[in-house]
Motif scaffolding. Structure first.
Motif, short mmCIF file in Angstrom:
data_model
loop_
_atom_site.label_atom_id
_atom_site.label_comp_id
_atom_site.label_asym_id
_atom_site.label_seq_id
_atom_site.Cartn_x
_atom_site.Cartn_y
_atom_site.Cartn_z
N PHE A 45 15.87 -37.67 31.89
CA PHE A 45 17.32 -37.45 31.80
C PHE A 45 17.71 -36.29 32.71
O PHE A 45 18.65 -36.40 33.50
N ALA A 46 16.99 -35.18 32.60
CA ALA A 46 17.29 -34.01 33.43
C ALA A 46 17.16 -34.31 34.91
O ALA A 46 17.99 -33.88 35.72
N ASN A 47 16.14 -35.05 35.28
CA ASN A 47 15.97 -35.41 36.69
C ASN A 47 17.13 -36.27 37.19
O ASN A 47 17.60 -36.10 38.31
N ALA A 48 17.59 -37.20 36.34
CA ALA A 48 18.70 -38.09 36.73
C ALA A 48 19.99 -37.32 36.97
O ALA A 48 20.78 -37.69 37.85
N VAL A 49 20.22 -36.25 36.19
CA VAL A 49 21.46 -35.47 36.36
C VAL A 49 21.22 -34.19 37.15
O VAL A 49 22.12 -33.37 37.31
N GLN A 50 20.01 -34.02 37.66
CA GLN A 50 19.61 -32.87 38.48
C GLN A 50 19.88 -31.54 37.77
O GLN A 50 20.55 -30.65 38.29
N SER A 51 19.33 -31.43 36.57
CA SER A 51 19.53 -30.23 35.76
C SER A 51 18.20 -29.60 35.39
O SER A 51 17.18 -30.29 35.27
N LYS A 52 18.23 -28.31 35.17
CA LYS A 52 17.09 -27.64 34.57
C LYS A 52 16.99 -28.14 33.13
O LYS A 52 17.96 -28.68 32.59
N TYR A 53 15.85 -27.96 32.50
CA TYR A 53 15.72 -28.42 31.12
C TYR A 53 14.65 -27.67 30.36
O TYR A 53 13.73 -27.10 30.94
N ILE A 54 14.81 -27.71 29.04
CA ILE A 54 13.83 -27.17 28.11
C ILE A 54 13.67 -28.23 27.02
O ILE A 54 14.65 -28.66 26.41
N TYR A 55 12.44 -28.66 26.81
CA TYR A 55 12.16 -29.65 25.77
C TYR A 55 11.46 -28.95 24.61
O TYR A 55 11.02 -27.81 24.73
N ASN A 56 11.39 -29.63 23.47
CA ASN A 56 10.77 -29.07 22.27
C ASN A 56 11.28 -27.66 22.01
O ASN A 56 10.51 -26.73 21.78
N ALA A 57 12.59 -27.52 22.05
CA ALA A 57 13.24 -26.21 22.05
C ALA A 57 13.27 -25.50 20.70
O ALA A 57 13.59 -24.32 20.64
N HIS A 58 13.01 -26.20 19.63
CA HIS A 58 13.04 -25.61 18.29
C HIS A 58 14.40 -25.00 17.95
O HIS A 58 14.47 -23.93 17.32
N LYS A 59 15.47 -25.66 18.40
CA LYS A 59 16.80 -25.19 18.01
C LYS A 59 16.89 -25.23 16.50
O LYS A 59 16.39 -26.17 15.89
N PRO A 60 17.41 -24.22 15.87
CA PRO A 60 18.31 -23.17 16.37
C PRO A 60 17.64 -21.86 16.79
O PRO A 60 18.31 -20.84 16.92
N SER A 61 16.34 -21.85 16.99
CA SER A 61 15.67 -20.64 17.46
C SER A 61 16.36 -20.12 18.73
O SER A 61 16.69 -20.89 19.63
N MET A 62 16.55 -18.81 18.78
CA MET A 62 17.27 -18.21 19.91
C MET A 62 16.44 -18.18 21.19
O MET A 62 16.99 -18.08 22.29
N LYS A 63 15.14 -18.24 21.08
CA LYS A 63 14.23 -18.07 22.22
C LYS A 63 14.60 -18.95 23.41
O LYS A 63 14.68 -18.47 24.55
N ASN A 64 14.83 -20.23 23.18
CA ASN A 64 15.04 -21.13 24.32
C ASN A 64 16.48 -21.15 24.82
O ASN A 64 16.72 -21.56 25.96
N TYR A 65 17.43 -20.67 24.03
CA TYR A 65 18.77 -20.45 24.56
C TYR A 65 18.69 -19.32 25.60
O TYR A 65 19.28 -19.39 26.67
N LYS A 66 17.94 -18.28 25.25
CA LYS A 66 17.75 -17.16 26.18
C LYS A 66 17.00 -17.62 27.43
O LYS A 66 17.34 -17.22 28.54
N LYS A 67 15.96 -18.44 27.23
CA LYS A 67 15.19 -18.95 28.37
C LYS A 67 16.09 -19.77 29.28
O LYS A 67 16.00 -19.68 30.51
N ALA A 68 16.99 -20.57 28.71
CA ALA A 68 17.92 -21.38 29.52
C ALA A 68 18.80 -20.47 30.37
O ALA A 68 19.03 -20.74 31.56
N MET A 69 19.28 -19.38 29.78
CA MET A 69 20.10 -18.45 30.56
C MET A 69 19.28 -17.80 31.68
O MET A 69 19.78 -17.62 32.79
N GLU A 70 18.05 -17.46 31.39
CA GLU A 70 17.17 -16.90 32.43
C GLU A 70 16.99 -17.89 33.58
O GLU A 70 17.05 -17.51 34.75
N LEU A 71 16.76 -19.17 33.25
CA LEU A 71 16.58 -20.18 34.29
C LEU A 71 17.82 -20.33 35.18
O LEU A 71 17.71 -20.60 36.37
N MET A 72 19.00 -20.15 34.57
CA MET A 72 20.25 -20.29 35.32
C MET A 72 20.72 -18.98 35.93
O MET A 72 21.65 -18.98 36.74
N GLY A 73 20.14 -17.87 35.53
CA GLY A 73 20.59 -16.56 36.02
C GLY A 73 21.93 -16.16 35.43
O GLY A 73 22.73 -15.49 36.08
#
Length: 168
Positions: free
Chosen positions: A77-105
């Motif tokens: 899905f991410a490749n089709a829309v040309q987006s960064k992605y995080i899988y197995n994110a364990h939402k609502p854990s904050m860790k991967n929301y922060k990682k997503a922001m790091e990936l996007m700067g």
């Protein structure tokens, strides 16, 4: 107490979001859920999703998909829309929301989150101070654990609407 679950906005679909306004407000990164937010649960990226992400990228907004699903679902899905992605994110854990922001700067002030579930999507983003938009689920057919969460979600959204009416 329930405020931690309230979205900043609740809309019918991503089509109702005026991304230009958010861009003018300084949003430079969007974190989004996939299933029932962008497409029906388990569906591949369609032309609508692809065009949406092309529009966002052309505006100068970076994107990161964040999903509790596994990589075989998220990566194509991410490749089709040309987006960064995080899988197995364990939402609502904050860790991967922060990682997503790091990936996007980006940071909390320049990031917007879009999702369809209160107890995973919205609560997780609210916990680190990201603006949130909750959209109505696309497909009513869901896994049983999600269906059970929808019952208290209705109560929380009712309280949220009631609070909005009092404040206007």
């Amino acid at each position: 107490m329930l405020e931690k679950f309230y979205p900043d906005k609740y809309l019918e679909s991503v089509d109702e979001i005026d991304f230009e306004i958010y861009y003018r407000q300084g949003i430079r990164g969007i974190i989004s859920d996939i299933d029932n937010t962008l497409v029906p649960h388990g569906a591949p990226a369609d032309e609508h999703a692809t065009k949406l992400f092309q529009k966002l990228h052309a505006m100068g907004i970076d994107t990161c998909l964040i999903s509790n699903n596994q990589e075989p679902r998220v990566a194509p899905f991410a490749n089709a829309v040309q987006s960064k992605y995080i899988y197995n994110a364990h939402k609502p854990s904050m860790k991967n929301y922060k990682k997503a922001m790091e990936l996007m700067g980006t940071d909390e002030n320049s990031t917007l989150f879009i999702g369809d579930q209160i107890f995973t999507d919205i609560w997780g983003a609210n916990r680190i101070g990201i603006q949130t938009i909750m959209v109505k689920q696309i497909d009513k057919k869901e896994e049983i654990q999600i269906v059970l969460k929808r019952i208290p979600e209705k109560f929380i959204l009712w309280r949220w609407r009631k609070k909005l009416k009092r404040n206007t």
